[in-house]
Write a protein that holds these residues in place. Structure first.
Motif, PDB file in Angstrom:
ATOM      1  N   ALA A   1       3.153 -41.889 -65.161  1.00 14.23           N
ATOM      2  CA  ALA A   1       2.663 -40.514 -65.105  1.00 14.23           C
ATOM      3  C   ALA A   1       1.545 -40.440 -64.079  1.00 14.23           C
ATOM      4  CB  ALA A   1       2.156 -40.083 -66.484  1.00 14.23           C
ATOM      5  N   ASP A   2       1.668 -39.497 -63.158  1.00 16.17           N
ATOM      6  CA  ASP A   2       0.636 -39.332 -62.128  1.00 16.17           C
ATOM      7  C   ASP A   2      -0.092 -38.025 -62.361  1.00 16.17           C
ATOM      8  OD1 ASP A   2      -0.967 -39.442 -59.938  1.00 16.17           O
ATOM      9  OD2 ASP A   2       0.642 -39.683 -58.451  1.00 16.17           O
ATOM     10  N   GLU A   3      -1.361 -38.130 -62.804  1.00 18.33           N
ATOM     11  CA  GLU A   3      -2.174 -36.942 -63.090  1.00 18.33           C
ATOM     12  C   GLU A   3      -1.398 -35.930 -63.921  1.00 18.33           C
ATOM     13  OE1 GLU A   3      -5.304 -36.581 -61.618  1.00 18.33           O
ATOM     14  OE2 GLU A   3      -5.266 -37.757 -59.776  1.00 18.33           O
ATOM     15  N   PRO A   4      -0.869 -36.302 -65.073  1.00 17.34           N
ATOM     16  CA  PRO A   4      -0.002 -35.368 -65.812  1.00 17.34           C
ATOM     17  C   PRO A   4      -0.776 -34.160 -66.317  1.00 17.34           C
ATOM     18  CG  PRO A   4      -0.480 -37.294 -67.152  1.00 17.34           C
ATOM     19  CD  PRO A   4      -1.072 -37.565 -65.809  1.00 17.34           C
TER      20      PRO A   4
ATOM     21  N   LYS B   1      -4.587 -44.826 -56.137  1.00 12.32           N
ATOM     22  CA  LYS B   1      -3.955 -44.760 -57.456  1.00 12.32           C
ATOM     23  C   LYS B   1      -2.484 -44.377 -57.350  1.00 12.32           C
ATOM     24  CE  LYS B   1      -6.717 -41.475 -58.915  1.00 12.32           C
ATOM     25  NZ  LYS B   1      -7.604 -41.224 -57.775  1.00 12.32           N
ATOM     26  N   SER B   2      -2.223 -43.303 -56.599  1.00 10.89           N
ATOM     27  CA  SER B   2      -0.829 -42.848 -56.495  1.00 10.89           C
ATOM     28  C   SER B   2       0.025 -43.894 -55.801  1.00 10.89           C
ATOM     29  CB  SER B   2      -0.748 -41.533 -55.730  1.00 10.89           C
ATOM     30  OG  SER B   2      -1.436 -40.537 -56.445  1.00 10.89           O
ATOM     31  N   THR B   3      -0.556 -44.508 -54.769  1.00 10.20           N
ATOM     32  CA  THR B   3       0.184 -45.540 -54.045  1.00 10.20           C
ATOM     33  C   THR B   3       0.546 -46.691 -54.983  1.00 10.20           C
ATOM     34  OG1 THR B   3      -1.119 -44.928 -52.123  1.00 10.20           O
ATOM     35  CG2 THR B   3       0.118 -46.972 -51.978  1.00 10.20           C
TER      36      THR B   3
HETATM   37 MG   LIG Z   1      -3.066 -39.203 -56.133  1.00  8.09          MG
END
Ligand SMILES: [Mg+2]
Ligand SMILES: Nc1ncnc2c1ncn2[C@@H]1O[C@H](COP(=O)(O)OP(=O)(O)O)[C@@H](O)[C@H]1O
Lengths: 257, 820
Positions: free
Chosen positions: A170-173, A51-53
């Protein structure tokens, strides 16, 4: 995925491989997707699914191993760090899980930081309004260390809004927030950016958080395996959770979706 | 951007304090070095006792070898031809010319005072001028004393004065005071009591004659010069012949300061940038271009650096005066030399320090600019050791240079060993600074891991920390290593050379009793009396000076003179290859066989020697004598050599005795008797300047280590608040974390000391091999022990205190602190 035309974020067969040789990891194993203008998309998946990638490649923070990314109508291929930065500065805002405020700067200075860096004069009235809208009107002069986690995340949202950029990543906000605060922050993010017509891409592993989105994309082992779209209503938390459960089961006994 | 840079300053106090202090010290020391350079170039020594004479004519105190390369100071006072006085008196435009002669005179009846050259003729009182406050001018057998020497004595009293080593009685004729500051209070004699010879002539131009014009016009023999203004001090004070020692010292010193400053600043910025990776990455993610990040790092560091530099330059005067004062106290420069530190040294220091700072900061900022925005999001913030290939190559080049210098030094001979071998310490330090992180991680850690792991959890934790934070620990290690290498390398190569020189000098002299004198020298009466004493089997006067072989011209010793040793008895034990030392009387010399061969002369040949007082004497070679390799001297009869020294007397008596002798020396005030060790005392090994460079460097090494290691440790430990919080949450007690920190500190101190000593070894061992022929250095062990203690005292308390501060907050709060 039948959208064509000027989607603000387009990924075409994006692969990202970390490392080389036998230890190499396919963090993204060929992703093609368009994030349509004005939509709020949640990217879900188990931990380590990429996901982050995906978010980093889509936002031009990282370069894919192969494949193309178009951001705000421009191909990122071949752009150097400086051009990427300028492109992001123009069109993109970020909200991350934590550590995303400059500790030395006040709330207001943090909110206008991207504009300061771009050498633009911030619109003072608008900045004040945005800070008030996220509920920090009383705290413009405070520094991040004097704020709670939820308040810090509100500052990050204000920063994403203040620049009037087209896309927010937004990453895991809400990853570091308690449930009540998380819901407030999500509501704020959704309502405020909708008002501005921003496109939001949000990574999360929380079904409740995902239920605030218009669409939910499910990622497993670096591949998009399914998608939930809003009909009349948002995807409910229950629907998202059910889909997630099914995917996890599917992963145990591999069947291609 | 600039405002942003300034805002962050107060959040990085420790790192910026380190840079600030390093640059402040650098600026101060560089302007001090510049002052030494200017002083050496100008050589201004305003005259005191000769200040009334507008022109002072005296022998050029510098020897210029006939082939014109370089120059050296004459070790002795250079005498003038008495006929010159008459000639100058009759020169048109000269109102009067007054001669001056200085000779050893020590008052022994009153408060013992007066040093070597306090005696003068009464006519030269007009050169100061001195005026009588009591009594009248001296006649034969009378003296006039400077008021400071009189000590309550009145005209008519008897004073005992030792001149030429012989105690004599004089009647006090009068007391005089100077109209001028005179550091050495003189004793004035009647001109009849003054020994022969002329040291200087004070020339007073007639009314209407320009001083400059007259000085230029005076017809002077070769090697004699007319001095005016502040240069006249040359005739009064010894050691103002050449500024070369000061110039060399300022160069070496300034260069070292610049390099050390660059290393400290780059290590500190490097560390600070590494610790701010998250923040800088975040800035990048917020839209800062790589250039903006680089410029910010440059801006914030330069702000601090420039403030430090300005304050440093302001302190430059203090630093310069202090260092110059130490040099004068140590006898390296005459204390009457004026310390000149005009605008240029400050400008030079400012430009050099700024350039070093800017280049160093530029490199570090380049590293900051390469930080990528996703590094803000990466969870683990442990820096990985990835040294660029360029850096490894640079490190290897410096390491190779160090090895090459070290390997070639033993073949250089004692005279050049230090100059060649010394830079190994510097190149070695740079190699260590560049390669330290890699070496720590790859070579050292695997070895010590096993040892430390036996100490339980805290030991294991310490090693794990060292491994993952190799870069950070490299930054702490580097100052300790460099300081150890520079301080220990310099001090021990110095003590080794000193010992080797003294040993080489005394090795070939037999004798068990030494008599020395503090009142100007050993008079003939003393020598004669000792010679007839029962139990004394041999006596020799010992005279030391320096000189040159001019006919035939000897190229091997030009700016470094031949040591000359004057003897008058059978005490030389070196091998006589040809001829006999029994013939060493009258105008004769004994040469080392190698030199004789090179000059194509042998026993019986006539050669021309330029002695320390500029006299060219023809001497006959009577023997070829071997001396210690690299430390050979020319042997001359004591009488011949003594006549060409400033005091005119031997400095020591060397005795061979069959049983214990207790000679009665009370007849010769100022003489002392002792063992052989006295032979080495007062030996001019030519190492004075080098020794002072060594001690100055050791001093700045200590200062820089102190700042750099305290700051890097503080920065590194405080940065780990989160980590400590996490460890405490996962079950470690505060004491366990403290113990881990203490172990880390010990490991760092030990590694730094070992690395520094290994680097120093590249200087010290080759120099020992070159000078002693044996690779073991000599010198007091306590210096090493004190150094170890200093390093431990810097590292351990700093670690403990900052560790306690880092753990002051509750573990949970430390975890949520945004500064990571
Ligand atoms: Mg991640
Ligand atoms: N910098 C990196 N180096 C090597 N592997 C990485 C790196 N970043 C991520 N990965 C790997 O790529 C995969 C996807 O990671 P990520 O995108 O962070 O997953 P998610 O955000 O869904 O938890 C994981 O297996 C992770 O271990």
């Amino acid at each position: 995925m039948n959208n064509t035309g000027n989607a603000p974020v387009q990924l075409t067969d994006v692969r990202k491989v970390y490392g080389t040789g036998p230890g190499a990891v396919d963090a993204l194993a060929g992703v093609t997707y368009e994030f349509a203008a004005g939509t709020f998309t949640a990217v879900m998946g188990p931990s380590g699914s990429g996901k982050s990638t995906l978010l980093h490649c889509a936002a031009g923070l990282d370069t894919p191993t192969t494949g193309d990314v178009h951001l705000a109508g421009r191909s990122l291929r071949g752009l150097d760090e400086t051009s990427l930065t300028e492109l992001r500065r123009e069109h993109v805002a970020f909200v991350f899980q934590s550590f995303n405020l400059m500790p030395a700067l006040t709330v207001r200075q943090n909110v206008v930081l991207p504009m300061t860096l771009a050498g633009k004069q911030p619109d003072d009235a608008w900045v004040t309004e945005v800070i008030r809208a996220v509920g920090l009107g009383e705290r413009v002069k405070h520094r991040p260390s004097e704020l709670s986690g939820g308040q810090q995340q509100r500052v990050a949202i204000a920063r994403a809004l203040a620049g009037r950029t087209a896309i927010t990543f937004a990453d895991e906000p809400t990853g570091a927030l308690d449930t009540t605060t998380a819901l407030e922050v999500l509501t704020l993010l959704r309502d405020q950016s909708r008002r501005l017509g921003q496109t939001i891409v949000m990574v999360t592993h929380d079904p409740v958080a995902a239920s605030y989105a218009d669409r939910v994309v499910f990622l497993v082992d670096g591949r998009i395996v399914s998608e939930l779209r809003r009909g009349a209503v948002h995807p409910t938390a229950e629907a998202v959770a059910a889909e997630l459960a099914q995917l996890s089961a599917g992963r145990l006994s591999p069947t291609e979706s | 951007m600039f405002r942003l840079a300034v805002t962050t300053l107060r959040y990085r106090t420790a790192a910026f304090l380190a840079i600030f202090v390093a640059v402040l010290l650098g600026g101060a020391l560089l302007s001090a070095a510049g002052g030494l350079l200017e002083t050496g170039l100008r050589l201004n020594a305003p005259p005191q006792r000769l200040s009334a004479a507008p022109i002072v004519v005296t022998g050029d105190p510098a020897y210029h070898p006939p082939n014109g390369s370089g120059s050296a100071a004459f070790p002795e006072r250079h005498r003038l031809d008495p006929a010159l006085l008459t000639k100058l008196t009759t020169t048109p435009g000269v109102a009067k010319a007054i001669s001056d002669r200085s000779f050893p005179a020590v008052i022994t009846s009153l408060e013992p005072s007066g040093t070597a050259l306090a005696g003068h003729g009464w006519t030269s009182a007009a050169l100061t001028p001195y005026t009588l406050t009591a009594g009248r001018a001296p006649r034969a057998g009378q003296v006039v004393l400077d008021q400071r020497l009189a000590d309550g004595a009145k005209p008519g009293d008897t004073v005992r004065v030792t001149i030429g080593g012989e105690p004599r009685r004089f009647t006090l004729a009068g007391i005089a005071v100077a109209q001028q500051q005179v550091d050495v209070p003189p004793v004035f004699f009647a001109d009849a009591d003054v020994p022969d010879g002329l040291d200087a002539i004070g020339v007073f131009p007639a009314d209407g004659t320009s001083v400059r014009e007259l000085a230029k016009r005076l017809d002077l023999p070769a090697g004699v010069k007319a001095y005016t203004g502040d240069e006249r001090g040359v005739a009064e004070f010894s050691g103002i012949a050449t500024g070369l020692p000061l110039i060399i010292m300022s160069g070496v010193f300034g260069g070292m300061v610049a390099v050390v400053m660059a290393l400290v600043v780059s290590a500190t910025i490097g560390l600070s940038v590494r610790q701010r990776r998250r923040e800088l990455a975040l800035l990048r993610a917020s839209g800062a271009t790589p250039r903006q990040v680089g410029r910010m790092v440059i801006a914030e560091t330069m702000v601090v650096g420039v403030i430090g530099l300005v304050l440093g330059l302001l302190c430059g005067r203090i630093a310069g005066t202090w260092i110059f004062g130490r040099l004068a106290d140590g006898g390296i420069v005459p204390s009457q030399l004026r310390f000149d530190q005009g605008a240029l040294p400050f400008a030079g220091a400012a430009v050099l320090a700024f350039a070093v700072l800017r280049v160093t900061v530029g490199f570090a900022a380049g590293r900051a600019a390469r930080i990528r925005p996703i590094q803000a999001l990466a969870e683990a913030a442990v820096p990985n050791v990835a040294l660029s290939r360029v850096r490894i190559v640079i490190g290897l080049v410096f390491a190779g240079a160090t090895a090459a210098i070290a390997l070639s030094t033993p073949f250089m001979g004692p005279a050049n060993a230090a100059a060649i071998g010394g830079p190994a310490g510097l190149t070695g330090s740079i190699a260590v600074a560049v390669l330290a992180p890699l070496v720590i991680q790859r070579a050292l850690l695997p070895r010590i891991t096993r040892l430390v792991e036996k100490r339980g959890t805290s030991g294991t934790l310490a090693v794990i920390n060292l491994r993952v934070r190799a870069v950070q620990f490299g930054a702490i290690l580097v100052p300790i290593t460099i300081a150890t290498a520079i301080a220990m390398g310099n001090i021990y190569s110095q003590s080794t050379q000193q010992k080797a020189a003294v040993h080489a000098f005394t090795k070939n002299l037999a004798g068990n009793v030494v008599i020395t004198s503090t009142s100007g020298g050993i008079p003939a009466s003393l020598t004669d009396s000792v010679r007839t004493m029962p139990g004394v089997t041999a006596v020799s006067e010992v005279v030391r000076s320096k000189g040159w072989i001019e006919e035939p011209y000897d190229k091997s010793h030009t700016s470094d003179a031949w040591p000359l040793l004057g003897l008058s008895g059978p005490v030389y034990t070196g091998k006589v290859k040809q001829g006999s030392l029994d013939d060493l009387t009258g105008d004769t010399v004994a040469l080392p066989p190698g030199t004789a061969k090179k000059l194509k002369v042998g026993v019986g040949s006539q050669i021309g020697l330029r002695l320390g007082d500029n006299a060219l004497v023809k001497v006959k070679v009577v023997a070829l004598t071997e001396g210690p390799s690299g430390y050979e001297s020319l042997l001359l009869p004591a009488q011949l050599l003594a006549a060409h020294t400033t005091s005119g007397l031997p400095s020591q008596l060397l005795l061979k005795t069959s049983n214990k002798v207790h000679p009665d020396l009370s007849k010769w005030p100022g003489t002392t008797i002792g063992e052989r060790e006295l032979l080495g005392e007062g030996l001019d090994t030519g190492l004075g300047v080098d020794a002072w460079i060594a001690y100055l460097l050791a001093a700045i090494a200590v200062a820089y280590t102190a700042i750099a290691s305290i700051n890097t440790i503080a920065v590194a430990v405080l940065d780990r608040r989160r980590e400590f919080g996490l460890q405490r949450l996962t079950g470690s007690t505060r004491r366990e974390v403290s113990r881990m920190l203490r172990l880390e500190g010990l490991l760092i101190a030990a590694l730094g000391l070992v690395a520094g000593l290994v680097t120093a070894a590249f200087t010290v061992f080759p120099i020992a091999l070159a000078t002693r022929g044996w690779p073991i250095p000599s010198g007091p062990v306590w210096i090493l022990l004190i150094w170890v203690a200093v390093v431990l005292l810097l590292v351990l308390p700093t670690t403990a205190v900052t560790g306690r501060i880092a753990m002051r907050s509750k573990p949970m709060d430390a975890l949520s602190s945004p500064v990571g």
